[in-house]
Design an enzyme around this catalytic site. Structure first.
Site, PDB file in Angstrom:
ATOM      1  N   ASP A  47     -63.310 -84.623 -52.659  1.00  0.00           N
ATOM      2  CA  ASP A  47     -63.743 -83.502 -53.734  1.00  0.00           C
ATOM      3  C   ASP A  47     -63.858 -84.173 -55.099  1.00  0.00           C
ATOM      4  O   ASP A  47     -62.887 -84.110 -55.773  1.00  0.00           O
ATOM      5  CB  ASP A  47     -62.735 -82.055 -53.727  1.00  0.00           C
ATOM      6  CG  ASP A  47     -63.450 -81.231 -54.440  1.00  0.00           C
ATOM      7  OD1 ASP A  47     -64.521 -81.219 -54.941  1.00  0.00           O
ATOM      8  OD2 ASP A  47     -62.596 -80.434 -55.095  1.00  0.00           O
ATOM      9  N   HIS A  81     -58.147 -71.852 -66.137  1.00  0.00           N
ATOM     10  CA  HIS A  81     -57.153 -71.399 -65.429  1.00  0.00           C
ATOM     11  C   HIS A  81     -55.916 -71.127 -66.412  1.00  0.00           C
ATOM     12  O   HIS A  81     -55.729 -72.072 -67.659  1.00  0.00           O
ATOM     13  CB  HIS A  81     -56.288 -72.334 -64.699  1.00  0.00           C
ATOM     14  CG  HIS A  81     -57.189 -72.940 -63.426  1.00  0.00           C
ATOM     15  ND1 HIS A  81     -58.154 -73.974 -63.650  1.00  0.00           N
ATOM     16  CD2 HIS A  81     -57.387 -72.533 -62.126  1.00  0.00           C
ATOM     17  CE1 HIS A  81     -58.773 -74.280 -62.490  1.00  0.00           C
ATOM     18  NE2 HIS A  81     -58.382 -73.516 -61.267  1.00  0.00           N
ATOM     19  N   ASP A 121     -67.908 -77.436 -62.490  1.00  0.00           N
ATOM     20  CA  ASP A 121     -66.566 -77.912 -62.182  1.00  0.00           C
ATOM     21  C   ASP A 121     -66.776 -79.371 -62.101  1.00  0.00           C
ATOM     22  O   ASP A 121     -66.571 -79.704 -60.711  1.00  0.00           O
ATOM     23  CB  ASP A 121     -66.230 -77.007 -60.799  1.00  0.00           C
ATOM     24  CG  ASP A 121     -64.594 -76.987 -60.541  1.00  0.00           C
ATOM     25  OD1 ASP A 121     -64.036 -77.745 -61.229  1.00  0.00           O
ATOM     26  OD2 ASP A 121     -64.337 -76.436 -59.553  1.00  0.00           O
ATOM     27  N   ASP A 150     -70.039 -73.153 -58.906  1.00  0.00           N
ATOM     28  CA  ASP A 150     -69.375 -74.259 -59.361  1.00  0.00           C
ATOM     29  C   ASP A 150     -70.269 -75.425 -59.235  1.00  0.00           C
ATOM     30  O   ASP A 150     -70.466 -75.886 -58.190  1.00  0.00           O
ATOM     31  CB  ASP A 150     -68.180 -74.632 -58.797  1.00  0.00           C
ATOM     32  CG  ASP A 150     -67.053 -73.814 -59.671  1.00  0.00           C
ATOM     33  OD1 ASP A 150     -67.540 -72.837 -60.622  1.00  0.00           O
ATOM     34  OD2 ASP A 150     -65.859 -73.849 -59.526  1.00  0.00           O
ATOM     35  N   GLU A 199     -69.182 -73.681 -54.467  1.00  0.00           N
ATOM     36  CA  GLU A 199     -69.086 -75.039 -55.009  1.00  0.00           C
ATOM     37  C   GLU A 199     -69.948 -75.798 -54.362  1.00  0.00           C
ATOM     38  O   GLU A 199     -69.542 -75.924 -53.073  1.00  0.00           O
ATOM     39  CB  GLU A 199     -67.764 -75.471 -55.448  1.00  0.00           C
ATOM     40  CG  GLU A 199     -67.683 -76.694 -56.073  1.00  0.00           C
ATOM     41  CD  GLU A 199     -66.330 -76.983 -56.519  1.00  0.00           C
ATOM     42  OE1 GLU A 199     -65.747 -76.170 -57.103  1.00  0.00           O
ATOM     43  OE2 GLU A 199     -65.825 -78.253 -56.600  1.00  0.00           O
ATOM     44  N   ASP A 246     -65.683 -84.009 -57.392  1.00  0.00           N
ATOM     45  CA  ASP A 246     -65.897 -83.170 -58.603  1.00  0.00           C
ATOM     46  C   ASP A 246     -66.888 -84.162 -59.838  1.00  0.00           C
ATOM     47  O   ASP A 246     -66.473 -84.081 -61.108  1.00  0.00           O
ATOM     48  CB  ASP A 246     -64.600 -82.561 -59.343  1.00  0.00           C
ATOM     49  CG  ASP A 246     -64.152 -81.301 -58.540  1.00  0.00           C
ATOM     50  OD1 ASP A 246     -64.900 -80.831 -57.915  1.00  0.00           O
ATOM     51  OD2 ASP A 246     -62.978 -81.165 -58.914  1.00  0.00           O
ATOM     52  N   GLU A 259     -63.510 -68.430 -53.978  1.00  0.00           N
ATOM     53  CA  GLU A 259     -64.224 -69.588 -53.951  1.00  0.00           C
ATOM     54  C   GLU A 259     -63.973 -70.157 -52.714  1.00  0.00           C
ATOM     55  O   GLU A 259     -62.902 -70.988 -52.556  1.00  0.00           O
ATOM     56  CB  GLU A 259     -63.848 -70.337 -55.344  1.00  0.00           C
ATOM     57  CG  GLU A 259     -64.502 -71.874 -55.213  1.00  0.00           C
ATOM     58  CD  GLU A 259     -64.179 -72.462 -56.551  1.00  0.00           C
ATOM     59  OE1 GLU A 259     -64.086 -71.927 -57.627  1.00  0.00           O
ATOM     60  OE2 GLU A 259     -64.198 -73.655 -56.548  1.00  0.00           O
ATOM     61  N   ASP A 298     -54.377 -74.404 -67.530  1.00  0.00           N
ATOM     62  CA  ASP A 298     -55.012 -75.499 -68.326  1.00  0.00           C
ATOM     63  C   ASP A 298     -54.822 -75.347 -69.714  1.00  0.00           C
ATOM     64  O   ASP A 298     -54.886 -76.108 -70.626  1.00  0.00           O
ATOM     65  CB  ASP A 298     -56.659 -75.013 -68.269  1.00  0.00           C
ATOM     66  CG  ASP A 298     -57.025 -75.021 -66.959  1.00  0.00           C
ATOM     67  OD1 ASP A 298     -56.351 -75.810 -65.950  1.00  0.00           O
ATOM     68  OD2 ASP A 298     -57.756 -74.493 -66.507  1.00  0.00           O
TER      69      ASP A 298
END
Ligand code: XUL
Ligand code: CO
Length: 433
Positions: free
Chosen positions: A305, A99, A337, A294, A266, A307, A230, A102
């Protein structure tokens, strides 16, 4: 290697019997699986946000990691880029994803933020040229900064919509410049906290018009990659409009975009939506909408979430089964991700989390390929639906209700139930995973 990862050598394939922690046991990029190199099947990507930008915070506490590149300056952003490409070199994977937020510090104005992004992308371009690392996808972070709290494209304030348009344009421009294979849109704030202040009809219209502009702009600049949505049902918003594959498909149909946009699916988002990963993948494939994945996992108890890096081979095998059955990735790939837990402080933790996950993907892919090559599930499916291969059965799909009803009486039909063989199929799958 210098700097943060200096004690870690590039990870190589050493085979399943190796007891070296810093080696791949199952990921051999050159191993041919169903006629294609493993690396070209999986198309693995490191996520810049989790692996470089995440500082260990959770809702109850802030930074736990101590990485030398943290900070809001361009110097820090350049140091982060150095560390990122060191990590990519250690892992030896072909792609990364990022992104805007980031990779660059936020500027004092939109123009300054965009200049920062452009400058870091110059750094990326030089490093990509030198190392051969490629961009799987770029995207805009339109959820972290406080300006996005009421949404981006769906914001009640038209100036926020304008800011979002400019942000996505800038991110599409750099993705195009870096030869990104896809451009992703995920709408974490495109939704609502309370219906009491929300005009659903208006927000859907704004989202549809916004996405139409994105697609028009893609064609205008000649971006050849795919535009991917997404899906995610909630978190951070209480309800998000890109809820799941079925919902996004309905939205795309409504705005005539179903042939222009595909999906980035994802694992964790599928679970939050009350589905399995393979359900979302199979549905997307059946609609010809499967773009990219993802790869992560959620903790099944927490309902968040989380991750986490994937570590469940049977689940991963079923996911890749759907990907392979759909013909494999074209522009898409497998983006991690996923982030290490906040107690995993060391550079080794970060590297080995990827190594373990890459091996899980390799095992999942191999198991999926073996299942597909054996053909057991496909044979059973073909048998189960064989009745529909008869021309008169297919013709019935275009026949009227009363005509079908008349035939049922005339032929004295009395169809008999047959076994769905679920446990036998589950046992069959277990032979491969
Ligand atoms: C959030 C999430 C995002 C998208 C890109 O849950 O998955 O990181 O992948 O914005
Ligand atoms: Co994601």
């Amino acid at each position: 290697m210098t700097g943060y990862f200096k004690d870690i050598a590039p990870i190589r394939y050493a085979g399943p019997d190796s007891d070296d922690e810093f080696a791949y046991r199952h990921y051999d990029p050159d191993e041919v699986v169903m006629g294609k190199r493993m690396e070209d099947h999986l198309r693995l990507a490191v996520a810049y946000w989790h692996s470089l930008a995440y500082e260990g915070a959770d809702p109850f506490g802030g930074r736990t990691y101590d990485r030398p590149w943290y900070g809001d300056t361009m110097d820090a952003a350049r140091a982060k880029a150095d560390a990122a490409f060191d990590l990519f070199a250690i892992l030896g994977q072909p792609f990364f994803c990022f992104h805007d937020a980031d990779v660059r510090p936020e500027g004092d104005s939109f123009a300054e933020s965009r200049r920062n992004l452009d400058a870091i992308c110059d750094v990326f371009a030089a490093k990509m040229e030198k190392t051969g690392t490629k961009l799987l996808w770029g995207t805009a972070n339109m959820f972290s900064h406080r300006r996005w709290m009421a949404g981006a494209a769906t914001n009640p304030d038209p100036e926020m919509f304008a800011y979002a348009a400019a942000t996505v344009k800038a991110c599409m421009d750099v993705t195009h410049r870096l030869d990104g294979q896809n451009y992703v849109l995920w709408g974490g704030r495109e939704g609502y906290e309370t219906l009491l202040n929300t005009d659903l009809g208006r927000e859907a219209e704004q989202a549809g018009r916004f996405l139409t502009k994105v697609v028009e702009y893609k064609h205008k600049i000649g971006f050849k990659g795919a535009i991917l949505i997404e899906p995610k049902p909630q978190e951070p918003a209480k309800h998000q409009y890109d809820f799941d594959v079925a919902t996004v498909y309905g939205f795309l149909k409504r705005f005539g975009l179903e042939n222009e946009v595909k999906l980035n699916i994802e694992q964790g988002h599928a679970i939050l939506a009350g589905h399995s990963f393979e359900h979302e993948l199979a549905l997307a494939a059946s609609l010809d909408m499967l773009g990219s994945i993802d790869m992560n996992r959620n903790d099944y108890q927490s309902g968040w979430d989380t991750d986490q890096f994937p570590n469940n081979v049977p689940e991963t095998a079923l996911a890749y089964y759907e990907v392979l059955r759909a013909g494999g990735f074209t522009t898409g790939g497998t983006n991690f991700d996923a982030r290490v837990r906040r107690q995993s402080l060391d550079p080794e933790d970060l590297v080995l989390a990827h190594v373990g996950a890459i091996d899980v993907c390799a095992r999942g892919l191999k198991a999926a390929a073996a299942m597909l090559e054996d053909g057991g599930l496909e044979r059973m499916r073909a048998q189960r639906y064989a009745g529909w291969d008869r021309p008169e059965a297919r013709a019935m799909l275009n026949e009227s209700l009363d005509s079908i009803a008349a035939r049922v009486e005339a032929d004295n039909l009395d169809p008999q139930p047959v076994s769905g063989r679920q446990e036998r199929l589950e046992t069959w799958v277990n032979r491969f995973v």
